[in-house]
Write a protein that holds these residues in place. Structure first.
Motif, mmCIF file in Angstrom:
data_model
loop_
_atom_site.group_PDB
_atom_site.id
_atom_site.type_symbol
_atom_site.label_atom_id
_atom_site.label_comp_id
_atom_site.label_asym_id
_atom_site.label_seq_id
_atom_site.Cartn_x
_atom_site.Cartn_y
_atom_site.Cartn_z
ATOM 1 N N MET A 365 -1.434 -9.373 3.297
ATOM 2 C CA MET A 365 -2.679 -8.757 2.822
ATOM 3 C C MET A 365 -3.763 -8.778 3.896
ATOM 4 O O MET A 365 -4.571 -7.857 3.990
ATOM 5 C CB MET A 365 -3.176 -9.452 1.553
ATOM 6 N N TYR A 366 -3.797 -9.819 4.725
ATOM 7 C CA TYR A 366 -4.727 -9.820 5.856
ATOM 8 C C TYR A 366 -4.408 -8.655 6.790
ATOM 9 O O TYR A 366 -5.308 -7.961 7.280
ATOM 10 C CB TYR A 366 -4.642 -11.123 6.640
ATOM 11 N N ASP A 367 -3.101 -8.447 7.039
ATOM 12 C CA ASP A 367 -2.672 -7.341 7.900
ATOM 13 C C ASP A 367 -3.111 -5.995 7.318
ATOM 14 O O ASP A 367 -3.625 -5.128 8.036
ATOM 15 C CB ASP A 367 -1.148 -7.344 8.045
ATOM 16 N N VAL A 368 -2.890 -5.833 6.020
ATOM 17 C CA VAL A 368 -3.206 -4.568 5.362
ATOM 18 C C VAL A 368 -4.704 -4.277 5.447
ATOM 19 O O VAL A 368 -5.120 -3.151 5.777
ATOM 20 C CB VAL A 368 -2.746 -4.594 3.885
ATOM 21 N N GLN A 369 -5.516 -5.275 5.170
ATOM 22 C CA GLN A 369 -6.964 -5.062 5.197
ATOM 23 C C GLN A 369 -7.444 -4.700 6.603
ATOM 24 O O GLN A 369 -8.292 -3.822 6.769
ATOM 25 C CB GLN A 369 -7.682 -6.324 4.689
ATOM 26 N N PHE A 370 -6.903 -5.387 7.609
ATOM 27 C CA PHE A 370 -7.311 -5.097 8.982
ATOM 28 C C PHE A 370 -6.854 -3.699 9.392
ATOM 29 O O PHE A 370 -7.607 -2.946 10.037
ATOM 30 C CB PHE A 370 -6.718 -6.142 9.932
ATOM 31 N N ALA A 435 2.769 -2.910 16.301
ATOM 32 C CA ALA A 435 2.444 -3.720 15.122
ATOM 33 C C ALA A 435 2.075 -2.829 13.941
ATOM 34 O O ALA A 435 2.473 -3.093 12.805
ATOM 35 C CB ALA A 435 1.303 -4.680 15.445
ATOM 36 N N ALA A 436 1.315 -1.772 14.206
ATOM 37 C CA ALA A 436 0.933 -0.843 13.143
ATOM 38 C C ALA A 436 2.165 -0.161 12.555
ATOM 39 O O ALA A 436 2.267 0.001 11.328
ATOM 40 C CB ALA A 436 -0.044 0.194 13.677
ATOM 41 N N GLU A 437 3.104 0.217 13.423
ATOM 42 C CA GLU A 437 4.321 0.883 12.945
ATOM 43 C C GLU A 437 5.145 -0.062 12.080
ATOM 44 O O GLU A 437 5.657 0.344 11.022
ATOM 45 C CB GLU A 437 5.146 1.362 14.137
ATOM 46 N N ARG A 438 5.284 -1.325 12.511
ATOM 47 C CA ARG A 438 6.039 -2.296 11.710
ATOM 48 C C ARG A 438 5.394 -2.496 10.342
ATOM 49 O O ARG A 438 6.081 -2.577 9.320
ATOM 50 C CB ARG A 438 6.132 -3.634 12.452
ATOM 51 N N LEU A 439 4.062 -2.569 10.314
ATOM 52 C CA LEU A 439 3.364 -2.771 9.043
ATOM 53 C C LEU A 439 3.540 -1.563 8.134
ATOM 54 O O LEU A 439 3.836 -1.715 6.941
ATOM 55 C CB LEU A 439 1.881 -3.027 9.298
ATOM 56 N N ASN A 441 5.954 0.590 8.118
ATOM 57 C CA ASN A 441 7.335 0.603 7.623
ATOM 58 C C ASN A 441 7.522 -0.381 6.477
ATOM 59 O O ASN A 441 8.226 -0.104 5.500
ATOM 60 C CB ASN A 441 8.302 0.275 8.761
ATOM 61 N N LYS A 442 6.893 -1.537 6.597
ATOM 62 C CA LYS A 442 7.004 -2.553 5.536
ATOM 63 C C LYS A 442 6.337 -2.044 4.253
ATOM 64 O O LYS A 442 6.884 -2.196 3.152
ATOM 65 C CB LYS A 442 6.342 -3.847 6.009
ATOM 66 N N LEU A 443 5.180 -1.424 4.401
ATOM 67 C CA LEU A 443 4.479 -0.887 3.234
ATOM 68 C C LEU A 443 5.221 0.302 2.639
ATOM 69 O O LEU A 443 5.248 0.482 1.416
ATOM 70 C CB LEU A 443 3.053 -0.483 3.613
ATOM 71 N N ALA A 444 5.824 1.090 3.506
ATOM 72 C CA ALA A 444 6.591 2.245 3.031
ATOM 73 C C ALA A 444 7.793 1.800 2.203
ATOM 74 O O ALA A 444 8.170 2.474 1.228
ATOM 75 C CB ALA A 444 7.037 3.089 4.221
ATOM 76 N N ALA A 445 8.396 0.675 2.590
ATOM 77 C CA ALA A 445 9.522 0.152 1.823
ATOM 78 C C ALA A 445 9.074 -0.256 0.421
ATOM 79 O O ALA A 445 9.778 -0.005 -0.570
ATOM 80 C CB ALA A 445 10.135 -1.041 2.556
ATOM 81 N N ILE A 446 7.906 -0.876 0.337
ATOM 82 C CA ILE A 446 7.358 -1.240 -0.981
ATOM 83 C C ILE A 446 7.052 0.020 -1.777
ATOM 84 O O ILE A 446 7.357 0.120 -2.972
ATOM 85 C CB ILE A 446 6.090 -2.097 -0.814
ATOM 86 N N GLU A 447 6.474 1.024 -1.102
ATOM 87 C CA GLU A 447 6.151 2.295 -1.752
ATOM 88 C C GLU A 447 7.405 2.945 -2.311
ATOM 89 O O GLU A 447 7.410 3.472 -3.431
ATOM 90 C CB GLU A 447 5.458 3.206 -0.753
ATOM 91 N N SER A 448 8.479 2.882 -1.539
ATOM 92 C CA SER A 448 9.741 3.484 -1.979
ATOM 93 C C SER A 448 10.286 2.770 -3.211
ATOM 94 O O SER A 448 10.787 3.410 -4.147
ATOM 95 C CB SER A 448 10.765 3.423 -0.835
#
Length: 459
Positions: A365-370, A435-439, A441-448
């Motif tokens: 969540m820190y990553d997402v907010q930043f 780092a942005a791409e990895r994040l 991708n991680k969020l996209a997996a949750i979205e999927s």
């Protein structure tokens, strides 16, 4: 008093602008301060936590106030928070006799009697088994976190003298004795009953840990987040020493209160509530009676209900204006609001409450907010981000944690910079492209996953 001024005072009172009331009255000449003005002044001072000054003002109009139930309530309120229980009870009883319709009068009168009864019981208990003859072998919780953040080496005489000199107060002998057995830590029993509600609960306060005598650990008396930090940075009153931090991450603390005994005397133990304008609530007449009076959180267990409320919050509560704006500008994830709610739901399910600490999901969540913030703002500096961070989720009225420890977010930021995932280019912070791409991708997996489950929240 003119009707115009009276209307202003009442309006400010309704808006909680007690400082404005006090400042306005203080500017009036003494000759214009009639009974009603002084009574309003006493009320404002009470609401500002300036109980000694309130008492002084209210006593100056005692002759007129004796037959006024409102005056009796206000002076009883001042006596209550000055820990003069018998005088408070007498004032509250007189207010009732004079026909007061203030429901709080009965509540505070009963609270006074409850406190006096508890004090008498505490004294009897200490006479039955003296503090230093008690078994403290099971008093402390054993954990790596406690060892890392609280537990200092046993204090030497030199250390004790040095800490007392720095703080400006003589520490209670029983506190020093207990710290010589173990110097700070997290007790097994972390709750203390209260006679009146606080920002934490209706009938008790909770502590996270007890600060040790030293400077090395984060939560020591003179440590990074110790007594002086809480007073200088968080504005806690100079009435003594901050003894315990609380689960609210800074929004309330437990203090040793030296107002009645002087800097070298035996202090009472009080709860100081930043959320209520630093209101001071009496807990115990001494450190020893406070420690003996601690009870296990199971006695006040509302965790199941709290978890249900926080689950409802993270699933349904409205985002802060800042977070909503950042989500609307996000690129790369179509359903970012649903993704955020999913991550925070998992946090609540794991912890039982909504809070961000140093765990993996909190770091996400820190990553997402930043990522959201830097995506919507150009040339973001460390100072700018840390200032605005609090308004994204922490202090949001709906979707918010209600508090935070600044060290968690600064430690995360320093770690990400150290790992090379956030770069500092002349004071401007940004995620690296990798780092942005990895994040994303991680969020996209949750979205999927959410798409497969049909659990999107409409933006």
């Amino acid at each position: 008093m003119s009707k115009e001024l009276l209307d202003k005072l009442e309006s400010w009172y309704d808006e909680g602008q007690h400082d404005q009331i006090a400042e306005t009255i203080e500017q009036l000449p003494e000759s214009e301060r009639d009974y009603e003005i002084v009574s309003h002044y006493g009320r404002a001072l009470n609401n500002l936590g300036r109980y000694g000054e309130a008492l002084q003002q209210l006593l100056s109009i005692e002759q007129q106030g004796r037959q006024d139930p409102v005056w009796q309530w206000r002076i009883g309120y001042a006596y209550f928070f000055l820990q003069q229980w018998e005088k408070a009870v007498a004032a509250f009883e007189q207010a009732e006799k004079l026909g007061s319709d203030n429901e709080a009068v009965q509540e505070f009168k009963e609270a006074c009697r409850d406190i006096m009864e508890r004090q008498a019981e505490a004294i009897k208990e200490m006479e039955r088994v003296p503090f230093r003859e008690r078994d403290f072998s099971q008093f402390w919780e054993r954990s790596d976190y406690a060892d890392k953040s609280y537990v200092e080496a046993p204090p030497t005489d030199e250390t004790i003298a040095s800490i007392e000199e720095e703080l400006g107060y003589k520490l209670p002998a029983d506190y020093i004795w207990l710290m010589q057995q173990q110097n700070g830590g997290i007790p097994v029993n972390t709750c203390f009953p209260t006679a009146i509600p606080t920002s934490w609960a209706e009938d008790h306060v909770a502590i996270t840990g007890i600060m040790g005598i030293g400077r090395e650990k984060m939560y020591s008396l003179c440590g990074e987040l110790g007594s002086k930090f809480m007073q200088e940075e968080w504005g806690y009153p100079d009435i003594g020493v901050v003894l315990c931090d609380c689960p609210s991450a800074g929004h309330d603390v437990i203090m040793l209160d030296y107002r009645a005994c002087g800097r070298d005397g035996e202090p009472a133990v009080v709860h100081v509530d930043q959320e209520a304008n630093y209101r001071i609530t009496f807990l115990a007449p001494s450190f020893a009676t406070f420690i003996v009076g601690l009870v296990n959180e199971e006695a006040f267990d509302t965790s199941e209900q709290d978890m249900l409320e926080d689950l409802n919050k993270v699933k349904n509560a409205q985002f802060s204006p800042l977070l909503q704006s950042l989500c609307e500008k996000a690129e790369g994830i179509n359903q970012i609001e649903a993704v955020i709610r999913n991550i925070c739901t998992r946090i609540v399910e794991d912890k039982g409450h909504f809070s961000l600490h140093a765990d993996e999901l909190s770091a996400l969540m820190y990553d997402v907010q930043f990522w959201l913030y830097t995506g919507a703002n150009q040339e973001v500096t460390r100072e700018q981000y840390l200032a605005d961070y609090k308004e994204i989720i922490v202090f949001a009225k709906g979707f918010g944690t209600g508090g935070y420890a600044p060290a968690f977010i600064t430690d995360w930021l320093d770690d990400r910079i150290g790992q090379g995932e956030i770069v500092n280019d002349g004071g401007v912070l940004s995620l690296t492209a990798e780092a942005a791409e990895r994040l994303i991708n991680k969020l996209a997996a949750i979205e999927s996953e959410l798409e497969d489950q049909g659990e999107f929240v409409r933006r």
